[in-house]
Write a protein that holds these residues in place. Structure first.
Motif, PDB file in Angstrom:
ATOM      1  N   LEU B  28      57.254 -61.416   8.355  1.00 25.44           N
ATOM      2  CA  LEU B  28      56.153 -61.690   9.259  1.00 25.44           C
ATOM      3  C   LEU B  28      56.154 -60.747  10.378  1.00 25.44           C
ATOM      4  N   PHE B  29      57.385 -60.085  10.836  1.00 21.35           N
ATOM      5  CA  PHE B  29      57.317 -58.926  11.659  1.00 21.35           C
ATOM      6  C   PHE B  29      56.539 -57.805  11.365  1.00 21.35           C
ATOM      7  N   GLY B  30      56.571 -57.502   9.833  1.00 19.99           N
ATOM      8  CA  GLY B  30      55.664 -56.617   9.479  1.00 19.99           C
ATOM      9  C   GLY B  30      54.188 -56.940   9.554  1.00 19.99           C
ATOM     10  N   ALA B  31      53.918 -58.190   9.204  1.00 14.96           N
ATOM     11  CA  ALA B  31      52.493 -58.628   9.241  1.00 14.96           C
ATOM     12  C   ALA B  31      52.158 -58.724  10.758  1.00 14.96           C
ATOM     13  N   GLN B  32      52.881 -58.945  11.708  1.00 15.07           N
ATOM     14  CA  GLN B  32      52.597 -58.848  13.032  1.00 15.07           C
ATOM     15  C   GLN B  32      51.965 -57.447  13.607  1.00 15.07           C
ATOM     16  N   LEU B  33      52.724 -56.418  12.950  1.00 15.22           N
ATOM     17  CA  LEU B  33      52.428 -55.207  13.537  1.00 15.22           C
ATOM     18  C   LEU B  33      51.280 -54.592  12.933  1.00 15.22           C
ATOM     19  N   LEU B  34      50.868 -54.930  11.468  1.00 18.45           N
ATOM     20  CA  LEU B  34      49.762 -54.505  10.896  1.00 18.45           C
ATOM     21  C   LEU B  34      48.561 -55.024  11.619  1.00 18.45           C
ATOM     22  N   PHE B  35      48.833 -56.535  12.057  1.00 15.95           N
ATOM     23  CA  PHE B  35      47.699 -56.964  12.704  1.00 15.95           C
ATOM     24  C   PHE B  35      47.427 -56.522  14.244  1.00 15.95           C
ATOM     25  N   GLY B  36      48.263 -56.249  14.666  1.00 12.62           N
ATOM     26  CA  GLY B  36      48.220 -55.481  16.014  1.00 12.62           C
ATOM     27  C   GLY B  36      47.713 -54.386  16.097  1.00 12.62           C
ATOM     28  N   ASP B  54      37.347 -60.233  12.395  1.00 15.32           N
ATOM     29  CA  ASP B  54      37.116 -60.184  13.827  1.00 15.32           C
ATOM     30  C   ASP B  54      38.385 -59.859  14.823  1.00 15.32           C
ATOM     31  N   PHE B  55      38.302 -59.165  15.931  1.00 12.01           N
ATOM     32  CA  PHE B  55      39.391 -59.223  16.992  1.00 12.01           C
ATOM     33  C   PHE B  55      40.145 -60.369  16.875  1.00 12.01           C
ATOM     34  N   SER B  56      39.328 -61.505  17.276  1.00 10.71           N
ATOM     35  CA  SER B  56      39.941 -62.839  17.637  1.00 10.71           C
ATOM     36  C   SER B  56      41.062 -63.098  16.436  1.00 10.71           C
ATOM     37  N   VAL B  57      40.571 -62.923  15.185  1.00 18.89           N
ATOM     38  CA  VAL B  57      41.382 -63.228  13.980  1.00 18.89           C
ATOM     39  C   VAL B  57      42.482 -62.448  13.912  1.00 18.89           C
ATOM     40  N   ASN B  58      42.294 -61.148  14.120  1.00 19.04           N
ATOM     41  CA  ASN B  58      43.655 -60.294  13.877  1.00 19.04           C
ATOM     42  C   ASN B  58      44.460 -60.450  15.167  1.00 19.04           C
ATOM     43  N   ARG B  59      43.986 -60.719  16.388  1.00 17.42           N
ATOM     44  CA  ARG B  59      44.980 -61.119  17.478  1.00 17.42           C
ATOM     45  C   ARG B  59      45.644 -62.285  17.202  1.00 17.42           C
ATOM     46  N   MET B  60      44.883 -63.318  16.716  1.00 13.16           N
ATOM     47  CA  MET B  60      45.448 -64.657  16.338  1.00 13.16           C
ATOM     48  C   MET B  60      46.811 -64.513  15.406  1.00 13.16           C
ATOM     49  N   VAL B  61      46.485 -63.658  14.304  1.00 16.88           N
ATOM     50  CA  VAL B  61      47.644 -63.513  13.124  1.00 16.88           C
ATOM     51  C   VAL B  61      48.851 -62.769  14.034  1.00 16.88           C
ATOM     52  N   HIS B  62      48.321 -61.703  14.710  1.00 13.61           N
ATOM     53  CA  HIS B  62      49.269 -60.860  15.419  1.00 13.61           C
ATOM     54  C   HIS B  62      50.542 -61.722  16.153  1.00 13.61           C
ATOM     55  N   ILE B  63      49.989 -62.303  17.122  1.00 17.29           N
ATOM     56  CA  ILE B  63      50.608 -63.175  17.953  1.00 17.29           C
ATOM     57  C   ILE B  63      51.342 -64.512  17.323  1.00 17.29           C
ATOM     58  N   ASN B  64      50.676 -64.979  16.393  1.00 15.57           N
ATOM     59  CA  ASN B  64      51.329 -66.085  15.681  1.00 15.57           C
ATOM     60  C   ASN B  64      52.209 -65.745  14.889  1.00 15.57           C
TER      61      ASN B  64
END
Ligand code: HEM
Ligand code: HEM
Ligand SMILES: [Fe+2]
Lengths: 200, 484
Positions: B28-36, B54-64
């Protein structure tokens, strides 16, 4: 080791930790009761949802030295005066739409959220809507098709189409109008409102 | 048990379960970085994936992904130390395993729905099944309930195991803290139309997690970590832990008020929130002093160099990211201008990374050491330990670099958009169009790639460090009977 000074004892600090935590928590609970009452819909700081029937302005208050919302005379949203229950239902639809479309992961509401798009706290009062008369139609059009109505001020950063229905868009606008009437202690600072004919 | 080979059978039951949590956390750490990175790129190339991701989706996945991987790391850390600390076997290991799989399946489903369904109509059904649309706690309601159930199982396991075995100071603080941590989540599980009331409770979850209960949780892990890696004395470490709890809760609970300046709440929060949150750096200084003093007093002779390095990175990261960066914008007189700007993002990155990513990584290294049968991880590693050292350097340089870039963007945005232009639509874009802002966005991306590189090296190192090593770990508890 018997020569541990009294102030370095484990037992003492355990007690301090428990009492400080409990004390802070009790104070927080007390303040929470007071605050929740002070921000319930229909209070001084957070007007009732039927405020959407009236004009909302954001004006400098010399006594507090900040801008604060001023509720003016009748200015029903979309020309329809709603009773309290109807107004609440419309704002509720708007708030649920705001959550369902994830606005908060691009915009800030009351300054909280994401930083990719403008703060929406006073979006209802934004001068970019041009005039009081054009505002509602423009907002409706924008929310339902932000791609075609994009402005972006040279950034190319557009809001995507979020499949917002006309009824949902009306709800969102009601929500934004109601939110602009909340007393936010002067945030956003120095906001330059849309020119409105002052009705009291 | 042979040394230098992966041998999970050599671990105790709690530790085997912990390893599962750590593996998912790392993914998940890896996923966080990719979506960030995707979200960051969209600042510079707004047409990238417009209307698709969209930005909102990427950001949501990034912080979640971030919140979830850190919670996985914490749960894993607690399972890792549980049997050692309590002196007995985990009471409900089967149940714990079940909860792990249920939770992981739920997380998987939530992520798929975020990515492929994204949004829904403005109804309760959307909030229950797709997305709740509240930053950090976007998870739909069904998932909230699942999360609470799994966390209750975890909590039961921790409390019951200590009850069956032995209690310690660390154990007591840990259990009480977990009650508060889980209980706070409930404050975020309801719908209200009133946006002020909504945000009031929303901050209970976010703030009272990261600035109170999570801090104390990592305080417990740190206390245990110092005993593990350095052989620090339990009495001293626990006394410190109590002091830190008193200072952290004493400032952090009412420090919550720094989020109540502008959301409609009464004016007394300007004073209360400003005052108490300004004290929050105090415990964070204490933690630095504690960690560095302990490490120094043991001559930096640790049983696990990478872990100790990350523990020290945690102490400093927590102090700078939360303490210094937090303090800089916490008084209402400055927050009026910085509120909701890149300033907040600057602080958010350094604080979450510095305080919580670091300590989880430290425990990953402790776990890897255990999983390879207690191998040597002190000085003179093959290649002089270049992989862990470079991973440490690149990750820290990457995040600090991003933080500084965002800080510059934040200053510019606060002045131009907030102070001068007054936060209108046009004013917002006047700030975003400024060359200083655009440069900062480029630098953020450059350091974002550095961060990713550090992460790749970290993963490589975690999967290879200690392989083929024949020396046993340095004993940092000379003369003491080995703990059960
Ligand atoms: C490890 C501990 C901490 C973490 C992980 C953390 C993280 C964050 C994050 C992510 C935000 C942005 C929230 C949002 O998205 O709206 C935030 C906001 C904030 N933090 Fe922290 N923080 C920590 C500690 C502190 C401390 C100790 C202080 C004060 C001394 C502080 C002061 C603030 C303030 C004032 C804001 C509001 C920013 C705004 O008005 O937009 N934080 N924090
Ligand atoms: C690969 C590097 C990374 C990039 C490119 C990146 C990019 C971003 C972007 C674009 C946002 C949205 C900010 C906005 O709303 O405008 C964001 C938010 C955030 N990121 Fe990252 N990020 C990265 C790594 C990290 C790491 C390592 C952490 C912490 C461990 C982190 C924690 C956060 C947090 C807490 C927020 C929310 C901040 C707030 O609301 O104030 N990010 N990130
Ligand atoms: Fe906070």
């Amino acid at each position: 080791m018997s020569e541990i000074p009294w102030w370095a004892g484990e037992g003492l600090w355990r007690k301090v930790a428990v009492w400080v935590t409990a004390g802070s928590f009790v104070v927080l609970i007390f303040l929470t009761f007071d605050s929740i009452e002070a921000i319930s819909a229909g209070s001084q700081r957070v007007p009732a949802y039927s405020v959407i029937n009236q004009q909302v302005r954001y004006e400098f208050d010399a006594a507090r030295n900040i801008q604060k919302p001023v509720i003016g005379g009748g200015a029903p949203l979309f020309g329809q005066t709603l009773d309290e229950a109807e107004a609440e239902a419309l704002v509720t639809l708007g708030k649920k739409t705001v959550q369902a479309k994830n606005c908060m992961n691009c915009h800030t509401l009351l300054g909280n959220g994401a930083y990719y798009a403008p703060d929406l706290t006073k979006a209802w009062l934004d001068p970019a809507w041009g005039s009081e008369t054009a505002r509602e139609t423009l907002m409706l059009g924008f929310l339902m098709d932000p791609t075609a109505n994009a402005r972006t001020y040279g950034t190319g950063r557009r809001m995507p189409k979020l499949d917002i229905t006309e009824q949902e868009a009306r709800g969102v606008i009601a929500f934004l109008k109601w939110m602009s009437s909340i007393d936010t202690n002067g945030f956003p600072y120095n906001f330059k409102s849309l020119a409105q004919e002052s009705r009291s | 048990m042979s040394i230098g080979e992966n041998n999970l059978q050599g671990l105790n039951g709690g530790q085997r379960l912990a390893v599962k949590y750590f593996v998912v956390a790392l993914a998940l750490f890896g996923a966080q970085l990719l979506f960030g990175l995707l979200a960051g790129l969209q600042y510079l190339k707004p047409d990238l994936l417009y209307g698709v991701l969209d930005f909102s989706v990427n950001r949501m996945v990034h912080i979640n992904a971030m919140v979830v991987w850190m919670l996985y790391g914490f749960i894993g850390s607690v399972y890792w130390l549980l049997e050692d600390e309590s002196g007995t076997n985990v009471v409900g290991l089967k149940l714990g395993n079940l909860a792990f799989w249920v939770l992981t399946a739920a997380v998987g489903v939530v992520v798929l729905v975020y990515l492929f369904v994204q949004i829904g109509p403005g109804t309760d059904t959307t909030l229950w099944l797709i997305n709740e649309g509240r930053e950090y706690i976007e998870a739909p309601r069904w998932a909230d309930i699942g999360i609470v159930a799994c966390v209750l199982i975890f909590f039961f396991n921790v409390a019951a195991t200590f009850m069956k075995g032995r209690w310690s100071g660390i154990a007591g603080v840990l259990v009480l803290d977990l009650v508060a941590l889980a209980g706070l989540y409930l404050a975020g599980m309801f719908y209200t139309t009133n946006v002020s009331v909504d945000q009031y409770w929303w901050w209970w979850v976010i703030h009272l997690w990261v600035e109170a209960t999570w801090e104390v949780l990592v305080g417990c892990i740190m206390a245990w970590g110092l005993i593990q890696t350095l052989g620090a004395k339990r009495r001293i470490v626990q006394t410190w832990l109590y002091i830190e709890v008193a200072l952290m809760f004493g400032s952090g609970i009412l420090g919550l008020g720094h989020h109540y300046f502008w959301i409609g709440t009464p004016e007394y929060w300007l004073t209360i929130g400003g005052f108490f949150s300004a004290l929050e750096p105090v415990p964070l200084v204490a933690m630095v002093v504690h960690a560095v003093y302990d490490a120094g007093s043991h001559g930096f002779r640790s049983s696990n160099h990478p872990a100790l390095a990350w523990l020290i990175a945690h102490a400093f990261g927590n102090f700078f990211g939360a303490g210094v960066w937090g303090f800089m914008h916490t008084l209402p007189q400055i927050n009026l201008y910085t509120h909701g700007t890149q300033w907040s993002a600057s602080h958010g990155h350094l604080a979450f990374f510095g305080a919580y990513a670091t300590i989880n990584i430290a425990v990953f290294y402790i776990a890897v050491q255990g999983a390879r049968g207690g191998v040597w991880m002190s000085a003179h590693l093959p290649g002089n330990g270049w992989k862990w050292k470079w991973a440490l350097a690149l990750l820290n340089v990457g995040v600090v670099g991003m933080t500084v870039a965002l800080l510059i963007a934040g200053y510019e945005q606060s002045f131009v958009e907030r102070a001068i232009e007054g936060s209108t639509w046009a004013g917002y874009f006047a700030g975003q169009n400024h060359p200083w802002f655009l440069q900062a966005m480029h630098w953020r991306m450059i350091f974002g790639w550095v961060t990713l590189l550090g992460f790749a090296l970290l993963v490589w190192d975690l999967f290879t460090i200690g392989a083929g090593e024949t020396r046993e770990a340095r004993d940092v508890h000379p003369g003491e009977a080995a703990t059960a």
